[in-house]
Design a protein around this motif. Structure first.
Motif, mmCIF file in Angstrom:
data_model
loop_
_atom_site.group_PDB
_atom_site.id
_atom_site.type_symbol
_atom_site.label_atom_id
_atom_site.label_comp_id
_atom_site.label_asym_id
_atom_site.label_seq_id
_atom_site.Cartn_x
_atom_site.Cartn_y
_atom_site.Cartn_z
ATOM 1 N N ASP A 113 0.696 -1.191 -0.117
ATOM 2 C CA ASP A 113 0.099 0.060 -0.026
ATOM 3 C C ASP A 113 0.686 1.283 -0.002
ATOM 4 O OD1 ASP A 113 -2.567 -1.233 -0.141
ATOM 5 O OD2 ASP A 113 -2.650 -1.456 2.065
ATOM 6 N N SER A 114 2.253 1.065 0.388
ATOM 7 C CA SER A 114 3.085 2.478 0.374
ATOM 8 C C SER A 114 3.232 2.993 -1.124
ATOM 9 C CB SER A 114 4.451 1.919 1.019
ATOM 10 O OG SER A 114 5.081 1.050 0.303
ATOM 11 N N LEU A 115 3.044 2.112 -2.038
ATOM 12 C CA LEU A 115 3.058 2.573 -3.438
ATOM 13 C C LEU A 115 1.787 3.429 -3.985
ATOM 14 C CD1 LEU A 115 5.299 -0.005 -3.326
ATOM 15 C CD2 LEU A 115 5.191 0.577 -5.736
ATOM 16 N N LEU A 116 0.842 3.340 -3.194
ATOM 17 C CA LEU A 116 -0.381 4.063 -3.783
ATOM 18 C C LEU A 116 -0.164 5.751 -3.745
ATOM 19 C CD1 LEU A 116 -3.132 2.048 -1.932
ATOM 20 C CD2 LEU A 116 -2.733 2.346 -4.394
ATOM 21 N N GLY A 117 -0.495 6.244 -4.778
ATOM 22 C CA GLY A 117 -0.289 7.627 -5.037
ATOM 23 C C GLY A 117 1.232 7.954 -5.531
ATOM 24 N N ARG A 118 2.040 6.969 -5.618
ATOM 25 C CA ARG A 118 3.569 7.233 -6.144
ATOM 26 C C ARG A 118 3.788 7.058 -7.408
ATOM 27 N NH1 ARG A 118 6.676 7.352 -1.452
ATOM 28 N NH2 ARG A 118 8.113 8.707 -2.919
ATOM 29 N N VAL A 119 4.859 7.711 -7.889
ATOM 30 C CA VAL A 119 5.464 7.705 -9.256
ATOM 31 C C VAL A 119 6.701 6.994 -9.301
ATOM 32 C CG1 VAL A 119 5.915 8.804 -11.204
ATOM 33 C CG2 VAL A 119 4.257 9.661 -9.834
ATOM 34 N N ILE A 123 12.027 -0.185 -11.619
ATOM 35 C CA ILE A 123 12.593 -1.138 -10.729
ATOM 36 C C ILE A 123 11.992 -0.476 -9.290
ATOM 37 C CG2 ILE A 123 14.251 -2.192 -11.878
ATOM 38 C CD1 ILE A 123 16.451 -0.180 -10.733
ATOM 39 N N GLY A 124 11.185 0.318 -9.041
ATOM 40 C CA GLY A 124 10.421 0.742 -7.900
ATOM 41 C C GLY A 124 11.230 1.721 -7.090
ATOM 42 N N ARG A 125 12.089 2.510 -7.767
ATOM 43 C CA ARG A 125 12.767 3.741 -7.259
ATOM 44 C C ARG A 125 11.909 4.978 -7.357
ATOM 45 N NH1 ARG A 125 18.339 2.581 -10.257
ATOM 46 N NH2 ARG A 125 17.037 3.053 -12.070
ATOM 47 N N PRO A 126 11.544 5.486 -6.402
ATOM 48 C CA PRO A 126 10.644 6.855 -6.575
ATOM 49 C C PRO A 126 11.443 7.808 -7.396
ATOM 50 C CG PRO A 126 11.447 6.753 -4.295
ATOM 51 C CD PRO A 126 12.059 5.524 -4.963
ATOM 52 N N ILE A 127 10.468 8.738 -8.272
ATOM 53 C CA ILE A 127 11.040 9.549 -9.067
ATOM 54 C C ILE A 127 9.954 10.852 -8.833
ATOM 55 C CG2 ILE A 127 11.973 8.219 -10.705
ATOM 56 C CD1 ILE A 127 9.589 8.360 -12.324
ATOM 57 N N ASP A 128 9.241 11.015 -7.824
ATOM 58 C CA ASP A 128 8.153 11.822 -7.483
ATOM 59 C C ASP A 128 8.530 12.977 -6.538
ATOM 60 O OD1 ASP A 128 8.037 10.385 -5.328
ATOM 61 O OD2 ASP A 128 5.787 9.769 -5.542
ATOM 62 N N ARG A 130 9.182 12.770 -3.296
ATOM 63 C CA ARG A 130 8.179 12.502 -2.228
ATOM 64 C C ARG A 130 8.823 11.691 -0.949
ATOM 65 N NH1 ARG A 130 2.629 10.793 -3.460
ATOM 66 N NH2 ARG A 130 2.416 10.723 -1.265
ATOM 67 N N GLY A 131 10.233 11.469 -1.297
ATOM 68 C CA GLY A 131 11.199 10.602 -0.461
ATOM 69 C C GLY A 131 11.035 9.104 -0.556
ATOM 70 N N ALA A 132 11.761 8.235 0.104
ATOM 71 C CA ALA A 132 11.807 6.740 -0.011
ATOM 72 C C ALA A 132 10.638 6.168 0.042
ATOM 73 C CB ALA A 132 12.723 6.294 1.070
ATOM 74 N N ILE A 133 10.529 5.139 -0.466
ATOM 75 C CA ILE A 133 9.207 4.151 -0.178
ATOM 76 C C ILE A 133 9.517 3.193 0.645
ATOM 77 C CG2 ILE A 133 7.760 2.532 -1.265
ATOM 78 C CD1 ILE A 133 8.189 4.098 -3.837
ATOM 79 N N ARG A 134 8.459 3.112 1.907
ATOM 80 C CA ARG A 134 8.809 2.230 2.868
ATOM 81 C C ARG A 134 7.989 0.679 2.407
ATOM 82 N NH1 ARG A 134 13.505 4.252 5.004
ATOM 83 N NH2 ARG A 134 13.110 6.458 5.604
ATOM 84 N N VAL A 235 1.655 4.863 -10.462
ATOM 85 C CA VAL A 235 2.238 5.088 -11.870
ATOM 86 C C VAL A 235 3.817 4.739 -11.963
ATOM 87 C CG1 VAL A 235 2.817 6.999 -13.515
ATOM 88 C CG2 VAL A 235 0.759 7.294 -12.206
ATOM 89 N N VAL A 236 3.848 3.885 -12.833
ATOM 90 C CA VAL A 236 5.198 3.341 -13.156
ATOM 91 C C VAL A 236 5.712 3.938 -14.638
ATOM 92 C CG1 VAL A 236 6.389 0.993 -13.459
ATOM 93 C CG2 VAL A 236 4.584 1.126 -12.059
#
Length: 523
Positions: A113-119, A123-128, A130-134, A235-236
């Protein structure tokens, strides 16, 4: 000969030599880190998006490898003398002779669920920013599709909010419906409206952009944020300026993210935008890795890379949580050529297609769905009963209209029946038009289409159709909310309910006629 000195202790006699050995051993155990054997190879060649490496004899397929500059790659070709590595980062500071280490990890991606709302990237590295994904867990990007016996029939509709799709080309949860058409015909708009229509539902969404311009991806993300859709969307992104390895991996990573929700018993919608660019990225990698080219220089397994991706979309049975993954792959055609290599591959893999016509788009008929060339092989069984009660008549009248319209261009004298069919068909086509970012609720769609199939709009001018539609939608919500609830609950409409809908729709249409006549009288 003198005896060896000893120390007397509670545990008996211990020689100085043994004591010294024990002290040294204990000191080493505390002071020195544990040594670990790692395979190390060296880069023998660096190309655009790939590298060849020697000296990794036991590396696994799809294993992550790390170059000495910290860049990542994925082992793809396992040849006898060398390993073909797909670069997952830019090739800067990477030269022949650079060291390469195995990581022992198959390429994976964070899920949860930590990926909801994230870009995120492929390979799952955040590019938005908004900090690291836990994330609590990671899963491999390549996973086996669910077994046939673990699947259930598609029996629940996936509402798009688009009248032409929900009524004539319905999609079910767990289905794979291809969206195809030429450039700039509104393919992404159809997928985006479908995502926006899930705002009041329990459906999670994943949008995967493959090879798109950064400006186009930013526009999509902005639209999702503006319409409050990012709360249930991930969003990937693997942009067009990214290495082809990331573009190849992106849809598999997005599917792994979506599968987490499906296996938790939830319903998920995933959009691949688009698989034409995905195929091109794989062709580029394959040619650089010296794989033999086939038709149009695509490798022989180009069909397999898409089939193993789309087979992961399904509806699981209750014993496996009952979740579903609905896939909307997008593919681009050239000059309306549906029989091109990649489009025909995907048509044969998917459960139907929505074809967007550039001719309709240029005429301003939006969404530019060509009903005659579009089909859904599954969704009709999952379609709500209220749609099924009038979808057959709607499709038949529209098909007759399109055929007669082409014929009428060559003749000047038409009989009355043909003229009535043409007049009715033009109003059907006008009703099926819909603005972007305006998905329509189920009950309002049914009311408008029911009024259309019963000829209530045939007496209006074409320019009055949008106003009539708005009034019918408003009247249905205000006057017969119980029938709206009945439709949304998936119940069939009995004779009384149909009569009530017709009465409300007729009153709404008559109010337009009366206002028009009053306006003429004042004039």
């Amino acid at each position: 000969m003198d005896d060896e000195p000893v120390i007397y202790g509670d545990l008996g006699l211990v020689s100085l030599a043994e004591l010294a050995f024990d002290v040294v051993a204990q000191t080493r155990e505390v002071a020195e880190p544990t040594l670990e054997m790692r395979e190390m190879g060296r880069v023998t060649y660096v190309g655009e998006g790939i590298a060849r490496v020697s000296g990794l004899p036991t590396v696994q397929a799809e294993e992550l490898v790390r170059f000495e500059n910290g860049r990542l790659g994925m082992a793809l070709n396992l040849d006898a003398a060398e390993v073909g590595v797909v670069l997952l980062d830019e090739r800067e500071d990477l030269d022949a002779g650079s060291k390469v280490h195995r990581t022992g990890r198959i390429l994976d991606v964070p899920v949860g669920d930590s990926l909801l709302g994230r870009v995120v990237d492929a390979i799952g590295r955040p590019i938005d920013r908004r900090g690291a994904i836990r994330a609590d867990m990671h899963r491999p990007v390549e996973r086996e599709a669910p077994a046939i016996m673990d699947r259930a029939p598609v029996d629940t509709p996936m509402q798009t909010g688009l009248k032409v799709v929900d009524a004539l080309i319905p999609i079910g949860r767990g289905q794979r419906e291809l969206i195809l058409g030429d450039r700039q015909t509104g393919k992404t708009a159809v997928a985006l409206d479908t995502i926006l229509n899930q705002r009041e539902t329990d459906v999670y969404c994943v949008y995967c952009a493959i090879g798109q311009r950064n400006a186009a991806v930013a526009s999509v993300i902005s639209d999702l944020q503006e319409h409050d859709a990012m709360a249930y969307t991930t969003v990937v992104v693997a942009g067009g300026d990214e290495p082809p390895g990331l573009q190849f991996v992106a849809p598999y990573a997005a599917t792994t993210i979506a599968e987490f929700y499906m296996e938790a018993g939830r319903d998920v919608l995933i959009v691949y935008d688009d698989l034409t660019r995905h195929a091109r990225a794989y062709r580029e990698l394959s040619l650089l890795l010296r794989r033999p080219p086939g038709r149009e220089a695509y490798p022989g397994d180009i069909f397999y890379i898409h089939s193993r991706l789309l087979e992961r979309a399904t509806h699981l049975d209750d014993d496996h949580g009952g979740g579903s993954l609905t896939a909307l792959p997008v593919v681009e055609t050239e000059a309306q050529n549906l029989s091109a290599y990649i489009p025909t591959n995907l048509i044969s893999i998917t459960d139907g297609q929505i074809y967007l016509s550039p001719t309709l788009f240029q005429k301003g008929i939006l969404p530019a769905v060509d009903v005659g060339r579009s089909v859904s092989r599954v969704g009709g069984k999952a379609q709500m009963p209220a749609y099924r009660q009038m979808a057959g008549d709607l499709r038949l009248s529209y098909a007759q209209f399109e055929e007669l319209e082409d014929f009428a261009r060559f003749g000047t004298r038409l009989d009355e029946d043909t003229q009535r069919t043409l007049q009715h068909g033009r109003r059907v086509r006008e009703v099926l038009k819909q603005s972007q970012y305006d998905p329509m609720p189920v009950a309002e769609q049914v009311a408008v289409l029911f009024a259309t199939t019963n000829g209530l709009l045939d007496g209006l001018d074409i320019a009055q159709i949008p106003e009539a539609e708005s009034r019918i939608r408003l009247a249905v919500r205000d006057d017969v909310p119980e029938i709206c609830a009945q439709i949304e609950e998936g119940q069939s409409l009995d004779d009384a309910a149909r009569a009530a809908l017709l009465r409300v729709a007729r009153a709404a249409v008559q109010s337009i006629t009366m206002n028009h006549e009053a306006g003429d009288g004042d004039a």
